[in-house]
Design a protein around this motif. Structure first.
Motif, PDB file in Angstrom:
ATOM      1  N   ASN A 229      21.833   9.623   3.931  1.00  0.00           N
ATOM      2  CA  ASN A 229      20.847   8.665   4.428  1.00  0.00           C
ATOM      3  C   ASN A 229      21.478   7.308   4.678  1.00  0.00           C
ATOM      4  N   LYS A 230      22.178   7.218   5.793  1.00  0.00           N
ATOM      5  CA  LYS A 230      22.834   5.976   6.189  1.00  0.00           C
ATOM      6  C   LYS A 230      23.110   6.053   7.688  1.00  0.00           C
TER       7      LYS A 230
ATOM      8  N   ASN B 222      11.419   3.054   7.928  1.00  0.00           N
ATOM      9  CA  ASN B 222      11.619   4.031   8.996  1.00  0.00           C
ATOM     10  C   ASN B 222      12.944   4.770   8.880  1.00  0.00           C
ATOM     11  N   ILE B 223      12.985   5.908   9.565  1.00  0.00           N
ATOM     12  CA  ILE B 223      14.190   6.717   9.725  1.00  0.00           C
ATOM     13  C   ILE B 223      14.225   7.129  11.196  1.00  0.00           C
TER      14      ILE B 223
ATOM     15  N   THR C 203      19.294   5.478  11.734  1.00  0.00           N
ATOM     16  CA  THR C 203      18.747   4.304  11.057  1.00  0.00           C
ATOM     17  C   THR C 203      17.971   4.745   9.828  1.00  0.00           C
ATOM     18  N   VAL C 204      18.170   4.021   8.732  1.00  0.00           N
ATOM     19  CA  VAL C 204      17.376   4.235   7.522  1.00  0.00           C
ATOM     20  C   VAL C 204      17.038   2.856   6.961  1.00  0.00           C
TER      21      VAL C 204
ATOM     22  N   GLU D 138      14.655   1.417   4.085  1.00  0.00           N
ATOM     23  CA  GLU D 138      13.869   1.880   2.950  1.00  0.00           C
ATOM     24  C   GLU D 138      12.393   1.510   3.081  1.00  0.00           C
TER      25      GLU D 138
ATOM     26  N   TYR E  68      11.469  12.178   1.871  1.00  0.00           N
ATOM     27  CA  TYR E  68      12.321  12.428   3.038  1.00  0.00           C
ATOM     28  C   TYR E  68      13.780  12.057   2.800  1.00  0.00           C
ATOM     29  N   THR E  69      14.088  11.393   1.700  1.00  0.00           N
ATOM     30  CA  THR E  69      15.453  10.894   1.522  1.00  0.00           C
ATOM     31  C   THR E  69      16.165  11.411   0.275  1.00  0.00           C
TER      32      THR E  69
ATOM     33  N   ILE F   4      21.812  10.980  11.478  1.00  0.00           N
ATOM     34  CA  ILE F   4      20.906   9.925  11.043  1.00  0.00           C
ATOM     35  C   ILE F   4      21.406   8.618  11.641  1.00  0.00           C
TER      36      ILE F   4
ATOM     37  N   ARG G  52      16.451   9.713  13.574  1.00  0.00           N
ATOM     38  CA  ARG G  52      17.436  10.788  13.470  1.00  0.00           C
ATOM     39  C   ARG G  52      17.265  11.782  14.614  1.00  0.00           C
TER      40      ARG G  52
END
Length: 155
Positions: A52-53, A85-86, A79-80, A82, A33-34, A77, A88
């Motif tokens: 991704n940030k 979770n993400i 929240t990421v 590692e 996903y990233t 986006i 978006r």
């Protein structure tokens, strides 16, 4: 054909809950996903942008052989974390669907197996129900099957 991706939509709620267990370690599922090149491989879309940030954004696109845009999606986006979770937004351009909020949670089951739990929140129950009238469940199951196949080759 049995769907390994489970899509649940409770009556009168404006959300969809999607779960899928993958035969992948959590770090590979998260990378799916990233990392733009991996996203392109399993989604079949060109990644135009993938930041991704927090306060980042993304844009995906699919064109036909003549160069006509068939699909374009974008979002912000928020929240990421590692392998965790993400958070978006997601918007399909040139469709009647409003922006959705997506929560993607990644959970390690053991060293070789992990689970993705996606919660998609829609502006209204009507918008959610309209999405479910499309072959949404079939499409996400097919995408997740491709993710397992492509990313599984990295193990």
């Amino acid at each position: 054909m049995e769907h390994k991706t489970i899509v649940k939509a409770e009556k009168e709620k404006q959300e969809i809950l999607i779960t899928r267990t993958f035969d992948l370690p959590i770090h590979l599922l998260f990378k799916a996903y990233t990392e733009a090149d991996l996203v392109e491989q399993w989604m079949g879309n060109k990644v135009l942008k993938l930041e991704n940030k927090p306060h980042g954004s993304y844009q995906f696109e699919k064109k036909d052989e003549k160069g006509n845009v068939l699909f374009r999606a974008n979002g912000s986006i928020h929240t990421v974390n590692e392998n965790q979770n993400i958070i978006r937004t997601f918007e399909m351009e040139n469709t009647p669907f409003p922006v959705q909020l997506e929560f993607l949670d990644f959970e390690a089951i053991n060293s070789e197996t992990s689970k993705l739990i996606m919660k998609i929140v829609f502006k209204s129950v009507v918008d959610r129900d309209n999405m479910l009238q499309l072959p949404f469940a079939q499409g996400i199951n097919m995408a997740h099957n491709e993710l397992q196949k492509v990313i599984g080759q990295l193990k």
